[in-house]
Design a protein around this motif. Structure first.
Motif, mmCIF file in Angstrom:
data_model
loop_
_atom_site.group_PDB
_atom_site.id
_atom_site.type_symbol
_atom_site.label_atom_id
_atom_site.label_comp_id
_atom_site.label_asym_id
_atom_site.label_seq_id
_atom_site.Cartn_x
_atom_site.Cartn_y
_atom_site.Cartn_z
ATOM 1 N N GLU A 180 4.645 96.738 111.665
ATOM 2 C CA GLU A 180 5.390 97.451 112.298
ATOM 3 C C GLU A 180 4.394 98.469 112.465
ATOM 4 O OE1 GLU A 180 9.571 99.200 111.116
ATOM 5 O OE2 GLU A 180 10.255 96.620 111.204
ATOM 6 N N LEU A 181 3.867 98.856 111.659
ATOM 7 C CA LEU A 181 2.950 100.151 111.678
ATOM 8 C C LEU A 181 2.162 99.716 112.289
ATOM 9 C CD1 LEU A 181 3.206 100.606 107.775
ATOM 10 C CD2 LEU A 181 3.786 102.555 109.282
ATOM 11 N N PHE A 182 1.092 98.549 111.701
ATOM 12 C CA PHE A 182 -0.206 98.511 113.002
ATOM 13 C C PHE A 182 -0.030 97.504 113.081
ATOM 14 C CE2 PHE A 182 -0.869 99.385 108.133
ATOM 15 C CZ PHE A 182 -1.542 100.947 108.344
ATOM 16 N N LYS A 183 0.349 97.770 114.259
ATOM 17 C CA LYS A 183 1.231 97.202 115.501
ATOM 18 C C LYS A 183 -0.117 96.183 116.602
ATOM 19 C CE LYS A 183 5.153 98.727 117.009
ATOM 20 N NZ LYS A 183 6.672 97.884 116.106
ATOM 21 N N GLN A 184 -0.501 95.403 116.162
ATOM 22 C CA GLN A 184 -1.403 93.970 115.862
ATOM 23 C C GLN A 184 -0.817 92.992 116.747
ATOM 24 O OE1 GLN A 184 -4.808 93.891 113.487
ATOM 25 N NE2 GLN A 184 -5.128 96.427 113.801
ATOM 26 N N ASN A 185 -1.461 91.464 117.167
ATOM 27 C CA ASN A 185 -1.438 90.772 117.349
ATOM 28 C C ASN A 185 -1.459 89.795 116.064
ATOM 29 O OD1 ASN A 185 0.312 89.613 119.398
ATOM 30 N ND2 ASN A 185 -1.519 88.747 120.677
ATOM 31 N N HIS A 186 -2.373 90.372 115.783
ATOM 32 C CA HIS A 186 -2.960 89.272 114.690
ATOM 33 C C HIS A 186 -3.822 88.232 114.957
ATOM 34 C CE1 HIS A 186 -2.995 92.711 111.973
ATOM 35 N NE2 HIS A 186 -1.086 92.688 112.080
ATOM 36 N N GLU A 187 -4.684 87.807 116.062
ATOM 37 C CA GLU A 187 -5.140 87.023 116.774
ATOM 38 C C GLU A 187 -5.927 87.319 118.039
ATOM 39 O OE1 GLU A 187 -2.045 84.520 118.977
ATOM 40 O OE2 GLU A 187 -0.845 84.509 117.520
ATOM 41 N N PHE A 188 -7.619 87.064 117.718
ATOM 42 C CA PHE A 188 -8.564 87.795 118.436
ATOM 43 C C PHE A 188 -7.875 86.564 119.468
ATOM 44 C CE2 PHE A 188 -12.360 86.316 119.725
ATOM 45 C CZ PHE A 188 -13.254 87.690 119.984
ATOM 46 N N ASP A 189 -7.875 87.476 121.068
ATOM 47 C CA ASP A 189 -7.811 87.181 122.238
ATOM 48 C C ASP A 189 -9.442 87.461 122.635
ATOM 49 O OD1 ASP A 189 -7.181 87.149 124.916
ATOM 50 O OD2 ASP A 189 -6.204 88.969 124.664
ATOM 51 N N PHE A 190 -9.806 85.833 123.224
ATOM 52 C CA PHE A 190 -11.761 86.072 123.420
ATOM 53 C C PHE A 190 -11.609 86.537 124.807
ATOM 54 C CE2 PHE A 190 -14.557 83.653 125.734
ATOM 55 C CZ PHE A 190 -15.649 83.766 124.759
ATOM 56 N N ASP A 191 -10.588 86.407 125.908
ATOM 57 C CA ASP A 191 -10.421 86.612 127.256
ATOM 58 C C ASP A 191 -10.581 88.465 127.100
ATOM 59 O OD1 ASP A 191 -11.100 84.313 127.892
ATOM 60 O OD2 ASP A 191 -8.506 84.437 128.185
ATOM 61 N N PHE A 192 -10.043 88.751 126.401
ATOM 62 C CA PHE A 192 -9.883 90.401 126.328
ATOM 63 C C PHE A 192 -10.938 90.587 125.924
ATOM 64 C CE2 PHE A 192 -9.044 94.278 123.658
ATOM 65 C CZ PHE A 192 -8.756 95.350 125.280
ATOM 66 N N TRP A 193 -11.050 90.235 125.313
ATOM 67 C CA TRP A 193 -12.704 90.690 123.733
ATOM 68 C C TRP A 193 -13.790 90.032 125.094
ATOM 69 C CZ3 TRP A 193 -16.995 87.540 123.762
ATOM 70 C CH2 TRP A 193 -18.162 88.325 123.099
ATOM 71 N N ALA A 235 -13.818 89.929 128.532
ATOM 72 C CA ALA A 235 -13.542 91.055 129.554
ATOM 73 C C ALA A 235 -14.154 92.086 129.778
ATOM 74 C CB ALA A 235 -11.781 91.357 130.670
ATOM 75 N N TRP A 236 -14.233 93.046 127.808
ATOM 76 C CA TRP A 236 -14.119 94.162 127.952
ATOM 77 C C TRP A 236 -15.579 94.479 127.832
ATOM 78 C CZ3 TRP A 236 -16.530 95.158 123.065
ATOM 79 C CH2 TRP A 236 -17.127 96.601 122.599
ATOM 80 N N GLN A 237 -16.175 92.555 127.377
ATOM 81 C CA GLN A 237 -17.470 93.542 126.612
ATOM 82 C C GLN A 237 -18.473 93.390 128.332
ATOM 83 O OE1 GLN A 237 -19.018 89.812 124.893
ATOM 84 N NE2 GLN A 237 -21.164 91.260 124.419
ATOM 85 N N ILE A 238 -17.972 92.553 129.419
ATOM 86 C CA ILE A 238 -18.717 92.533 130.381
ATOM 87 C C ILE A 238 -18.185 93.878 130.999
ATOM 88 C CG2 ILE A 238 -18.010 91.828 132.971
ATOM 89 C CD1 ILE A 238 -17.076 88.704 131.824
ATOM 90 N N LYS A 239 -17.487 94.484 131.627
ATOM 91 C CA LYS A 239 -16.747 95.888 131.971
ATOM 92 C C LYS A 239 -18.077 97.178 130.934
ATOM 93 C CE LYS A 239 -13.670 99.083 131.966
ATOM 94 N NZ LYS A 239 -13.534 100.350 131.096
ATOM 95 N N ASP A 240 -17.880 96.522 129.439
ATOM 96 C CA ASP A 240 -18.720 97.537 129.445
ATOM 97 C C ASP A 240 -20.295 97.187 129.381
ATOM 98 O OD1 ASP A 240 -19.325 99.970 127.333
ATOM 99 O OD2 ASP A 240 -19.993 98.214 125.082
ATOM 100 N N LEU A 241 -21.129 95.781 129.952
ATOM 101 C CA LEU A 241 -22.362 96.290 129.743
ATOM 102 C C LEU A 241 -22.535 96.526 131.658
ATOM 103 C CD1 LEU A 241 -22.523 92.689 127.993
ATOM 104 C CD2 LEU A 241 -24.007 94.996 128.145
ATOM 105 N N LEU A 242 -21.221 96.569 132.358
ATOM 106 C CA LEU A 242 -21.695 97.004 133.934
ATOM 107 C C LEU A 242 -21.562 98.303 133.713
ATOM 108 C CD1 LEU A 242 -19.178 93.906 135.517
ATOM 109 C CD2 LEU A 242 -21.530 94.879 135.426
ATOM 110 N N GLU A 243 -21.173 99.230 132.564
ATOM 111 C CA GLU A 243 -20.983 100.835 132.729
ATOM 112 C C GLU A 243 -22.576 101.439 131.888
ATOM 113 O OE1 GLU A 243 -17.931 101.988 130.666
ATOM 114 O OE2 GLU A 243 -16.299 101.121 131.838
ATOM 115 N N LEU A 244 -22.616 100.261 131.664
ATOM 116 C CA LEU A 244 -24.503 101.012 130.723
ATOM 117 C C LEU A 244 -25.504 100.587 132.366
ATOM 118 C CD1 LEU A 244 -26.239 101.170 128.248
ATOM 119 C CD2 LEU A 244 -26.327 98.629 127.802
#
Length: 193
Positions: free
Chosen positions: A79-92, A94-103
């Motif tokens: 409840e306090l730490f709302k996490q899935n506690h699973e590694f979401d590779f696709d999200f990671w 997509a986030w990395q690609i977006k970050d690299l494009l901004e860089l």
């Protein structure tokens, strides 16, 4: 005077974070601090062990608590730490690609060509190579593709392989037959029919 029992779930997020960041100056009530430590341990264990029974046995061994208390700590951790506690590779990714494009964009605007080139190399490795897809040689056999011609209220379905085998002269005659110009009276007859 009846004192209400303090619950960790009822505490403000800011006081919980203050205890985590600076435990020596914690605004959290003293009786809740051991429970928060158990809940934090449970949250860390959830990242490594997906099975709650494994987490319960580790909490029991470390803190000398009962099974019900351990399960309650796991529930509070969820409840306090709302996490899935699973590694979401696709999200990671997509986030990395977006970050690299901004860089890349920032480096190009600032004229940092070396960093820009390095970011492009990293982006290429993150994206990887396009997977080679073999064309199905029987794909066209599976689909019957026709070109439909309408002439004087007659419908002709020409198979695509027949049309593709026509000579250049025959293709020209076919297109001229299809695209014959009509006058205004023929157009009004077509519209009225």
């Amino acid at each position: 005077m009846d004192k209400k029992r303090l619950k960790l779930e009822d505490q403000r997020y800011e006081s919980i974070m203050a205890h985590i960041l600076h435990p020596e100056d914690s605004p959290l009530p003293a009786e809740l601090r051991p429970q928060l430590d158990r809940v934090l341990t449970a949250a860390r264990l959830m990242d490594r062990h997906p099975e709650p029974s494994q987490i319960v046995s580790k909490l029991q061994a470390k803190y000398l608590i009962g099974r019900n208390t351990a399960y309650q700590d796991i529930r509070i951790a969820r409840e306090l730490f709302k996490q899935n506690h699973e590694f979401d590779f696709d999200f990671w990714k997509a986030w990395q690609i977006k970050d690299l494009l901004e860089l890349i964009k920032e480096c190009k605007l600032q004229g940092k060509h070396k960093e820009w080139a390095n970011a492009h190399k990293i982006l290429k490795t993150v994206l990887g190579e396009k997977p080679i897809q073999e064309e199905d040689p029987r794909r066209l056999e599976k689909n019957n593709i026709f070109i439909q011609l309408n002439n004087n209220q007659s419908v002709f379905n020409l198979p695509m392989d027949v049309v593709s085998k026509l000579s250049k002269h025959e293709m020209q005659q076919l297109s001229e037959a299809v695209y014959q110009s009509i006058d205004e009276s023929e157009a009004s007859d077509i519209m009225n029919s």
